[in-house]
Design a protein around this motif. Structure first.
Motif, PDB file in Angstrom:
ATOM      1  N   ASN A  19      38.542  78.656   4.148  1.00 31.23           N
ATOM      2  CA  ASN A  19      38.024  77.616   3.254  1.00 31.23           C
ATOM      3  C   ASN A  19      38.795  76.306   3.431  1.00 31.23           C
ATOM      4  O   ASN A  19      38.212  75.219   3.435  1.00 31.23           O
ATOM      5  N   THR A  21      40.348  75.278   6.140  1.00 35.82           N
ATOM      6  CA  THR A  21      39.957  74.706   7.431  1.00 35.82           C
ATOM      7  C   THR A  21      38.598  74.032   7.341  1.00 35.82           C
ATOM      8  O   THR A  21      38.416  72.916   7.836  1.00 35.82           O
ATOM      9  N   LYS A  22      37.643  74.687   6.710  1.00 28.22           N
ATOM     10  CA  LYS A  22      36.316  74.087   6.556  1.00 28.22           C
ATOM     11  C   LYS A  22      36.383  72.807   5.742  1.00 28.22           C
ATOM     12  O   LYS A  22      35.757  71.803   6.081  1.00 28.22           O
ATOM     13  N   THR A  23      37.166  72.818   4.672  1.00 27.64           N
ATOM     14  CA  THR A  23      37.301  71.635   3.826  1.00 27.64           C
ATOM     15  C   THR A  23      37.975  70.498   4.584  1.00 27.64           C
ATOM     16  O   THR A  23      37.563  69.340   4.487  1.00 27.64           O
ATOM     17  N   SER A  24      39.003  70.834   5.350  1.00 27.22           N
ATOM     18  CA  SER A  24      39.698  69.813   6.137  1.00 27.22           C
ATOM     19  C   SER A  24      38.774  69.190   7.174  1.00 27.22           C
ATOM     20  O   SER A  24      38.771  67.971   7.360  1.00 27.22           O
ATOM     21  N   LEU A  25      37.982  70.006   7.850  1.00 28.33           N
ATOM     22  CA  LEU A  25      37.044  69.478   8.839  1.00 28.33           C
ATOM     23  C   LEU A  25      35.988  68.592   8.187  1.00 28.33           C
ATOM     24  O   LEU A  25      35.622  67.544   8.718  1.00 28.33           O
ATOM     25  N   GLU A  26      35.509  69.004   7.034  1.00 29.24           N
ATOM     26  CA  GLU A  26      34.521  68.198   6.312  1.00 29.24           C
ATOM     27  C   GLU A  26      35.124  66.858   5.888  1.00 29.24           C
ATOM     28  O   GLU A  26      34.469  65.820   5.983  1.00 29.24           O
ATOM     29  N   LEU A  27      36.373  66.875   5.441  1.00 30.64           N
ATOM     30  CA  LEU A  27      37.053  65.634   5.049  1.00 30.64           C
ATOM     31  C   LEU A  27      37.222  64.710   6.248  1.00 30.64           C
ATOM     32  O   LEU A  27      36.995  63.500   6.140  1.00 30.64           O
ATOM     33  N   LYS A  29      35.309  64.623   8.898  1.00 32.09           N
ATOM     34  CA  LYS A  29      33.978  64.101   9.206  1.00 32.09           C
ATOM     35  C   LYS A  29      33.606  62.957   8.263  1.00 32.09           C
ATOM     36  O   LYS A  29      33.098  61.925   8.700  1.00 32.09           O
ATOM     37  N   LEU A  30      33.866  63.139   6.979  1.00 29.70           N
ATOM     38  CA  LEU A  30      33.509  62.108   6.005  1.00 29.70           C
ATOM     39  C   LEU A  30      34.318  60.831   6.221  1.00 29.70           C
ATOM     40  O   LEU A  30      33.790  59.724   6.110  1.00 29.70           O
ATOM     41  N   LYS A  31      35.597  60.967   6.532  1.00 27.34           N
ATOM     42  CA  LYS A  31      36.431  59.793   6.792  1.00 27.34           C
ATOM     43  C   LYS A  31      35.965  59.069   8.051  1.00 27.34           C
ATOM     44  O   LYS A  31      35.969  57.840   8.104  1.00 27.34           O
ATOM     45  N   THR A  32      35.554  59.826   9.064  1.00 30.12           N
ATOM     46  CA  THR A  32      35.046  59.218  10.288  1.00 30.12           C
ATOM     47  C   THR A  32      33.752  58.472  10.029  1.00 30.12           C
ATOM     48  O   THR A  32      33.560  57.349  10.517  1.00 30.12           O
TER      49      THR A  32
END
Length: 123
Positions: A19, A21-27, A29-32
Protein backbone atom coordinates in the motif's frame (compact mmCIF):
# COMPACT_ATOMS: atom_id res chain seq x y z
CA UNK A 1 0.07 -21.38 17.22
CA UNK A 2 3.00 -19.06 17.15
CA UNK A 3 4.01 -19.80 13.51
CA UNK A 4 0.53 -18.73 12.34
CA UNK A 5 0.81 -15.43 14.22
CA UNK A 6 4.16 -14.72 12.58
CA UNK A 7 2.73 -15.54 9.15
CA UNK A 8 -0.20 -13.18 9.76
CA UNK A 9 2.15 -10.41 10.89
CA UNK A 10 4.30 -10.91 7.78
CA UNK A 11 1.21 -10.72 5.56
CA UNK A 12 0.06 -7.52 7.29
CA UNK A 13 3.52 -6.03 6.87
CA UNK A 14 3.60 -7.08 3.21
CA UNK A 15 0.19 -5.46 2.63
CA UNK A 16 1.31 -2.27 4.35
CA UNK A 17 4.50 -2.15 2.25
CA UNK A 18 2.48 -2.76 -0.91
CA UNK A 19 0.00 0.00 0.00
CA UNK A 20 2.86 2.39 0.82
CA UNK A 21 4.52 1.69 -2.53
CA UNK A 22 1.28 2.21 -4.45
CA UNK A 23 0.59 5.44 -2.58
CA UNK A 24 4.12 6.70 -3.18
CA UNK A 25 3.89 5.96 -6.90
CA UNK A 26 0.53 7.71 -7.12
CA UNK A 27 1.97 10.75 -5.32
CA UNK A 28 4.89 10.87 -7.74
CA UNK A 29 2.50 10.68 -10.68
CA UNK A 30 0.35 13.49 -9.29
CA UNK A 31 3.37 15.72 -8.62
CA UNK A 32 4.63 15.09 -12.15
CA UNK A 33 1.26 15.95 -13.64
CA UNK A 34 1.06 19.12 -11.53
CA UNK A 35 4.55 20.25 -12.57
CA UNK A 36 3.83 19.49 -16.22
CA UNK A 37 0.53 21.36 -16.11
CA UNK A 38 2.21 24.35 -14.48
CA UNK A 39 4.93 24.48 -17.13
CA UNK A 40 2.43 23.98 -19.96
CA UNK A 41 0.04 26.65 -18.70
CA UNK A 42 2.88 29.14 -18.24
CA UNK A 43 4.16 28.37 -21.71
CA UNK A 44 0.70 28.70 -23.25
CA UNK A 45 0.08 32.09 -21.65
CA UNK A 46 3.50 33.32 -22.76
CA UNK A 47 2.80 32.15 -26.33
CA UNK A 48 -0.53 34.01 -26.35
CA UNK A 49 1.10 37.22 -25.14
CA UNK A 50 3.92 36.68 -27.63
CA UNK A 51 1.43 36.38 -30.50
CA UNK A 52 -0.21 39.69 -29.58
CA UNK A 53 3.19 41.37 -29.30
CA UNK A 54 4.19 39.87 -32.67
CA UNK A 55 1.11 41.35 -34.38
CA UNK A 56 1.76 44.72 -32.73
CA UNK A 57 5.38 44.61 -33.88
CA UNK A 58 4.38 43.59 -37.41
CA UNK A 59 1.97 46.49 -37.86
CA UNK A 60 4.36 48.94 -36.19
CA UNK A 61 7.12 47.85 -38.58
CA UNK A 62 4.89 48.24 -41.62
CA UNK A 63 3.90 51.70 -40.46
CA UNK A 64 7.50 52.71 -39.76
CA UNK A 65 8.63 51.32 -43.11
CA UNK A 66 5.99 53.30 -44.96
CA UNK A 67 6.76 56.47 -43.01
CA UNK A 68 10.54 56.18 -43.52
CA UNK A 69 9.99 55.39 -47.19
CA UNK A 70 7.73 58.41 -47.60
CA UNK A 71 10.35 60.65 -45.99
CA UNK A 72 13.08 59.26 -48.28
CA UNK A 73 10.98 59.54 -51.43
CA UNK A 74 10.47 55.83 -52.21
CA UNK A 75 8.42 53.47 -50.05
CA UNK A 76 10.72 50.49 -50.58
CA UNK A 77 13.63 52.41 -48.96
CA UNK A 78 11.77 52.24 -45.67
CA UNK A 79 11.41 48.47 -45.94
CA UNK A 80 15.10 48.11 -46.80
CA UNK A 81 16.09 50.19 -43.77
CA UNK A 82 13.83 48.18 -41.47
CA UNK A 83 15.24 44.93 -42.90
CA UNK A 84 18.77 46.18 -42.24
CA UNK A 85 17.79 47.10 -38.68
CA UNK A 86 16.47 43.57 -38.05
CA UNK A 87 19.57 42.04 -39.63
CA UNK A 88 21.71 43.93 -37.11
CA UNK A 89 19.41 42.84 -34.25
CA UNK A 90 19.60 39.20 -35.45
CA UNK A 91 23.41 39.31 -35.53
CA UNK A 92 23.53 40.71 -32.00
CA UNK A 93 21.04 38.12 -30.70
CA UNK A 94 22.90 35.28 -32.44
CA UNK A 95 26.20 36.30 -30.87
CA UNK A 96 24.66 36.54 -27.39
CA UNK A 97 21.96 33.87 -27.64
CA UNK A 98 23.21 31.75 -24.73
CA UNK A 99 23.43 34.66 -22.32
CA UNK A 100 20.26 36.46 -23.41
CA UNK A 101 17.92 33.64 -24.45
CA UNK A 102 18.94 30.05 -23.71
CA UNK A 103 20.15 30.38 -20.12
CA UNK A 104 17.21 32.47 -18.78
CA UNK A 105 14.58 30.27 -20.45
CA UNK A 106 16.30 27.07 -19.28
CA UNK A 107 16.51 28.43 -15.73
CA UNK A 108 12.82 29.40 -15.81
CA UNK A 109 11.74 25.92 -16.91
CA UNK A 110 13.95 24.13 -14.36
CA UNK A 111 12.86 26.38 -11.49
CA UNK A 112 9.22 25.92 -12.46
CA UNK A 113 9.57 22.14 -12.48
CA UNK A 114 11.56 22.04 -9.24
CA UNK A 115 9.31 24.54 -7.44
CA UNK A 116 7.26 21.72 -5.91
CA UNK A 117 10.39 19.89 -4.74
CA UNK A 118 11.73 23.00 -2.97
CA UNK A 119 8.47 23.49 -1.07
CA UNK A 120 8.50 19.81 -0.03
CA UNK A 121 11.99 20.18 1.40
CA UNK A 122 11.06 23.19 3.53
CA UNK A 123 8.02 21.55 5.14
Amino acid sequence: MEPNATTTENLNMYEKAENYTKTSLELIKLKTVEASADVLSSLTSKIAVGAVVAFFTLFLNIGLSLWIGKELGEYYYGFFIMALFYLIVAIILHSAQHKLIKTPIGNMIVSSILKETKTDLTT
